[in-house]
Write an enzyme that holds these catalytic residues in place. Structure first.
Site, PDB file in Angstrom:
ATOM      1  N   GLU A  83       0.675  -1.316  -0.055  1.00 27.62           N
ATOM      2  CA  GLU A  83       0.077   0.267  -0.107  1.00 27.62           C
ATOM      3  C   GLU A  83       0.971   1.309   0.052  1.00 27.62           C
ATOM      4  O   GLU A  83       1.890   1.308   0.775  1.00 27.62           O
ATOM      5  CB  GLU A  83      -1.061   0.006   1.123  1.00 27.62           C
ATOM      6  CG  GLU A  83      -1.891   1.124   1.598  1.00 27.62           C
ATOM      7  CD  GLU A  83      -2.829   0.922   2.640  1.00 27.62           C
ATOM      8  OE1 GLU A  83      -3.038  -0.146   2.967  1.00 27.62           O
ATOM      9  OE2 GLU A  83      -3.193   2.310   2.912  1.00 27.62           O
ATOM     10  N   LYS A 261      -7.132  -0.769  11.768  1.00 26.16           N
ATOM     11  CA  LYS A 261      -6.471  -1.423  10.633  1.00 26.16           C
ATOM     12  C   LYS A 261      -5.204  -0.359  10.334  1.00 26.16           C
ATOM     13  O   LYS A 261      -4.175  -0.858   9.886  1.00 26.16           O
ATOM     14  CB  LYS A 261      -7.442  -1.225   9.709  1.00 26.16           C
ATOM     15  CG  LYS A 261      -7.201  -1.849   8.268  1.00 26.16           C
ATOM     16  CD  LYS A 261      -6.293  -1.008   7.312  1.00 26.16           C
ATOM     17  CE  LYS A 261      -5.952  -1.696   5.972  1.00 26.16           C
ATOM     18  NZ  LYS A 261      -5.024  -0.755   4.781  1.00 26.16           N
ATOM     19  N   ASP A 277       4.527 -14.261  11.723  1.00 27.53           N
ATOM     20  CA  ASP A 277       3.387 -15.043  11.545  1.00 27.53           C
ATOM     21  C   ASP A 277       2.306 -13.702  11.537  1.00 27.53           C
ATOM     22  O   ASP A 277       1.678 -13.339  12.898  1.00 27.53           O
ATOM     23  CB  ASP A 277       3.017 -15.857  12.491  1.00 27.53           C
ATOM     24  CG  ASP A 277       1.664 -16.537  12.186  1.00 27.53           C
ATOM     25  OD1 ASP A 277       0.646 -15.808  11.485  1.00 27.53           O
ATOM     26  OD2 ASP A 277       1.457 -17.647  12.528  1.00 27.53           O
ATOM     27  N   HIS A 375      -2.241   9.605  -1.412  1.00 26.64           N
ATOM     28  CA  HIS A 375      -2.311   8.545  -2.186  1.00 26.64           C
ATOM     29  C   HIS A 375      -2.093   9.093  -3.647  1.00 26.64           C
ATOM     30  O   HIS A 375      -1.708   8.375  -4.417  1.00 26.64           O
ATOM     31  CB  HIS A 375      -3.715   7.835  -1.817  1.00 26.64           C
ATOM     32  CG  HIS A 375      -3.839   7.019  -0.704  1.00 26.64           C
ATOM     33  ND1 HIS A 375      -3.245   5.683  -0.672  1.00 26.64           N
ATOM     34  CD2 HIS A 375      -4.272   7.156   0.384  1.00 26.64           C
ATOM     35  CE1 HIS A 375      -3.414   5.278   0.449  1.00 26.64           C
ATOM     36  NE2 HIS A 375      -3.969   6.084   1.148  1.00 26.64           N
TER      37      HIS A 375
END
Ligand code: MEV
Length: 421
Positions: A83, A261, A277, A375
């Site tokens: 991202e 998130k 992991d 972005h």
């Protein structure tokens, strides 16, 4: 004839033979197969020993976040992520933490939980008493499974017994607490749980079903805190905006999931770079966020008496620096060297600091200019490249499109044409 995904003996084939079958199945062209065959630092042979049915490897960009000062020491943070903006955001936040000393971290000893599910006991409370009465014997049996861990100062350290109600009736759940030192720990925990299960059955007369690590690693926590000066953040209004964003996340699970998130953008990128992991971390973090019965932010934010912003984070960090892929993956090993951490605890603390930084950066962007502008910059550059821009033209074309508020292939092409005239 319809295609079949039943491929007996597929696992016994070499990656090259498997590739051939997959090529036929999916109608891949030679060029596409070549892409799978082409490996980076992780050779196919090595990958073939890591998981089953290997036909290739995949790559992600590794970016390095700068400006991190953790407990008085500077760190460069390798982050593997697809991202855009995440690495820049982390670097930016870390820069804003520097005027007040950067990040301060701490952690608990690396104790993980293994669960043993005991059913069919006449009286769960009696079973609990019987298990606790034999605790030392059970711990000794667990520790027989890994003398090296014990020698390193780790091993099974305690037992806990919980009685829970389920739709199939009460269950007695044994928690084996194991100090796993610098490993992630799932393997040793599972081995120990399987080894002690017959003893548990013998002492209680019940039946054991599951014997497995818990990813809700509430005994293995990392914490980080940092003060961001209001000047570095852009003024009082920005502090206000960030607190508004935080209050929103505390009150609303729909927002909170996105808030967390953002935290995990940073945590997982570092975990992936070091071949940890990521699913275990993700599961643990979100379950921890819901520990009190309601889903809450992993971070906490408040205004200091000086008007600065004080942030903190606490989350479970089941990560390792030895064992599993962390020790095998060549790129992961280099990433850990860049990070400059020696122990799993240090790595966990870095994850906490990066998670906090990532959250601050996201809330600041959201409460001010919005997230799209950052972005858009990368997107505009990509569009410029697709339209044929090279070298310094990439930035020039990208910038022009952003200024004009229109990012498209057509516009990039026409700007390029104009510039090349
Ligand atoms: C995007 O990957 C992460 C954010 O949505 C996090 C947030 O909203 O806090 C920007």
């Amino acid at each position: 004839m319809s295609k079949t995904s039943e491929l007996p003996g597929f696992y016994k084939l070499s990656p090259e033979e498997r590739l051939k079958l997959v090529q036929e199945f999916a109608g891949l062209g030679d060029g596409e197969v070549e892409l799978l065959r082409k490996t980076g630092a992780l050779e196919l042979e090595q990958a073939d020993r890591m998981i089953e049915n290997v036909i290739g490897t995949t790559e992600l960009p590794i970016g390095v976040a700068t400006n991190f000062r953790i407990n008085g020491e500077d760190h460069l943070i390798p982050m593997a992520i697809e991202e855009p903006s995440v690495v820049a955001a982390a670097s930016n936040a870390a820069k804003m933490a520097r005027p007040r000393g950067g990040f301060h971290t701490e952690s608990t000893p690396p104790v993980m939980i293994g669960q043993i599910q005991l059913v069919d006991v006449k009286n769960p409370s009696d079973a609990r008493e019987k298990i606790l009465a034999e605790k030392m014997q059970i711990l000794a049996k667990a520790n027989e499974q890994d003398p090296v861990l014990v020698k390193l100062g780790g091993g099974a350290v305690d037992l806990d017994v919980r009685i829970i109600e389920t739709f199939l009736g009460p269950m007695t759940i044994i928690h084996l607490l194991v100090d796993v030192r610098d490993a992630m720990g799932a393997n040793v925990i599972n081995t120990m749980c399987e080894a002690i299960a017959p003893m548990i059955e013998k002492f209680t007369g019940g039946r054991v079903f599951l014997r497995i690590v818990s990813n809700l690693a509430t005994h293995r926590l990392a914490r980080a805190k940092a003060t961001f000066s209001k000047e570095a953040l852009g003024g009082e209004e920005v502090v206000d905006g960030i607190l508004q964003a935080y209050a929103f996340a505390r009150a609303d699970p729909y927002r909170c999931a996105t808030h967390n998130k953002g935290v995990m953008n940073g945590v997982i990128a570092v975990a992936l770079a070091t071949a940890n992991d990521t699913r275990a971390l993700e599961a643990g973090a979100h379950a921890y966020a819901a520990m009190d019965g309601a889903y809450k932010p992993l971070t906490h934010w408040e205004r200091t008496s000086d008007g600065d912003l004080l942030g903190s984070i606490e989350l479970p960090v089941a990560v390792g620096v030895i064992g599993g892929a962390t020790a095998v993956h060549p790129v992961a090993k280099v990433c850990r060297k860049i990070l400059g951490v020696q122990t799993a605890r240090e790595l966990g603390e870095v994850l906490a600091a990066v998670g906090l930084a990532q959250n601050l950066a996201a809330m600041r962007a959201l409460a001010t200019e919005g997230i799209q502008r950052g972005h858009l910059r990368l997107h505009a550059r990509n569009v410029a490249v697709t339209a044929g821009a090279t070298g310094e033209l990439i930035d020039i074309v990208g910038k022009r499109m952003i200024e004009e508020g229109k990012v498209s292939f057509e516009r990039a092409s026409s700007i390029l044409k104009e510039l090349r005239k």
